[in-house]
Structures are given as C-alpha cells and as structure tokens.
Design an enzyme around this catalytic site. Structure first.
Site: not given
Lengths: 126, 126, 126
Positions: C67, C27, C23, C112, C29
């Site tokens: 986004h 990254h 984490c 998540e 989700h």
C-alpha cells in the site's frame, strides 16, 4: 542476472498418432505457455526486455494455435503434436520473433493440464 | 533439452519432533508434489516420457502418504517428516519406480502450503 | 541439494519514468514475490532453513512495500520501480536479513501479474 517470464494460453484439439491409449483419440486442452528470457543488465526504464513486447510476440504465436486442431496445422503435419513438440515449436517461433534478442530465450514451457508440463530449451537448463 | 513435470497431491498430518514452535503440534497440510525428468531426445509419439506413466508412478507414492499421519509411517520413523525429508523420500521412491530412467529424475518438489515449498535433488539444480 | 522457497505479496502503485506506453501512467499491481534458498544439508528437525524465519524476513520487506506508491520510497528514488528492480531490491534486503545465511539466497522473483514475472539473482541461474 535478470530473468523475465511471460505467459499466454491457447485452447486446441490434438491427438498423438503413434500412441496406444487415450491420447490417440482426438481431444483437447487449454494450454498455458510461458517463455523466459535472461539478461545480465537492465536498459532504459529499469527494464530487461519490455513485458509488453514479449507478450505481443508470444500472443502472436498462441493466437495462431488457438481454437485449432493442431494436427491439421503445417507445423504438426510431419511431427507429432505432443506437448514436447509444441514447446519446441513455440520456442523456435519465439526465437525468430525476438530477432537480435533470440539468444536471450531460455525456455518455452507448455502446461498441458494444471498437473503436467513439458519444456524445451537449447541449453541444459533446469 | 526437454523437461517433463507432473504433479499430484496428498493430505496428511505430521509434526516436527525436534522443534520449538507451532510445527511441534500435530497438524496437517494438503501437500502438492511435482517431479521433473530431463531428456535430450524424444521417442515415439514425440514424447520424452509418457505423462501417464510419470503420473501413475507419482500417484502410487502420493496414495501411500494420503490421509496418513506421516510420523506413523516407517519412512518417517527414524527421520523427521519435514517438507525437505518428504521431498527426498518422494525423490527416492520415484527414482526406484523409474527403473532404467531413474537417472532422468531432476527433482522432487513438495508444496507444504501455497506459500512454501521444499525441493530435493541429487545434483546442484536451481 | 535442498531448496526452500517462500512467498509473500504486496499491493502497490508505481509507474515507469522513462517509458512510452501505459506503464508511464501511475497504476498498481498485486505483486507476488518468492525467494529461494539452497542448502547441501539439513539441520535439526530435518529442516534446511525454517520456513517461519524465511517468511518473517520476507514479510518485513513486503510490509514495507505494501500500500505504497513505490516511486515515493527512498529505494526507488534514484532507480526505476520496474519489476526487475523490485526483484533486485527484495533480493538485497532479504540477503541482509539472512545474515550468515545470506549466501544461501538463490533468487528473488516478483510476479507483477499472474502472466509475467521478473527475477534477480547474483549467479547465473535458470
């Protein structure tokens, strides 16, 4: 008040011994299981309890149940392998693995099908 | 503390009479509904309340609503057919069918779409 | 007692600054988020609180997160962009938008992944 919830699953066979109906026949389900933990505060990383650790504990439990006939396992030798008892078993196993955080465990919920679940908790919880 | 939850669904048309917006037009949804019952103890078979019985009761109710214009049903002649009132109607019908177990009913939840649900319960419940 | 719940989502990048593990890498989700409001009574149209209004408020919030690299937003400049903090941020933003109904907000829950969620609420709630 923060709650975190993680989910895992296992595919297993079982039957109910003391039952009149189709659940008395050996059959199986894909069981989905979720456990929740409650916290007042966040720790480092803005995290209540690391999802990765919670999932690691839960997967240890679900892997021990996966592709088994639950009725053959020591856990369900003396008690029925109902969804209710599976929820309680997973709750107890999770609590033990959580160690000092065991009292943070809120519930374990076992989805026997997409249309039915059973939940166990030590407190009165909805 | 054990909770069991079962789910069913119905496809129905409805509109809200006292509303300004698109819900005033006759439209329809696939409604998903779930009801939950709470128990302190398990009975024979390690079961709190038989999933099969809970689903049979719930399906009786959902079958009476399926492929109907809800606004034409006696249940919604005097009250709006909002998701909130559908949840209350299903709660009341389920409670009656549960007989001596009626006080075990925790809530009825009606999913109007995958992105919105309404729930009714007699107690304060989250 | 009536509860209404609405859901929205946002796709976003993030990483946890104070973390040892995957984490800590940037990254992303697809986050699903739900908020719930509680009411004792129904208003006109048999409605507790208009789903359309609740979704409009929630979408305003999720569109501001969609986004984006969450770590670049002012909201997460001083605090970690953990799921827990995202839940709290959405709770606070939702409460503000609800105005006089802000005290009806029960919780904000952030999924998540399909297998983990975090929830924030001001009260002790399960």
């Amino acid at each position: 008040m923060y709650i975190i919830n993680v989910r895992s699953h296992y595919d297993a066979a079982h039957f109910i011994r003391d039952y009149n109906g189709k659940c008395e026949r050996l059959h199986g389900h894909r069981y989905e299981v979720e456990v929740a933990l409650g916290f007042e505060d966040l720790g480092p990383g803005g995290i209540a309890y690391d999802f990765a650790d919670a999932k690691r504990h839960l997967r240890e439990i679900t892997e021990s149940l996966d592709h088994q006939n639950l009725n053959d396992l020591p856990a369900f030798a003396e008690i029925e392998s109902s969804a209710e008892n599976q929820a309680r078993y997973i709750y107890d196993e999770m609590k033990e693995r959580l160690g000092e955080f065991g009292d943070r465990l809120l519930y374990a919920r076992v989805w026997e099908t997409p249309n039915q679940w059973a939940q166990y908790s030590e407190r009165v919880i909805w």
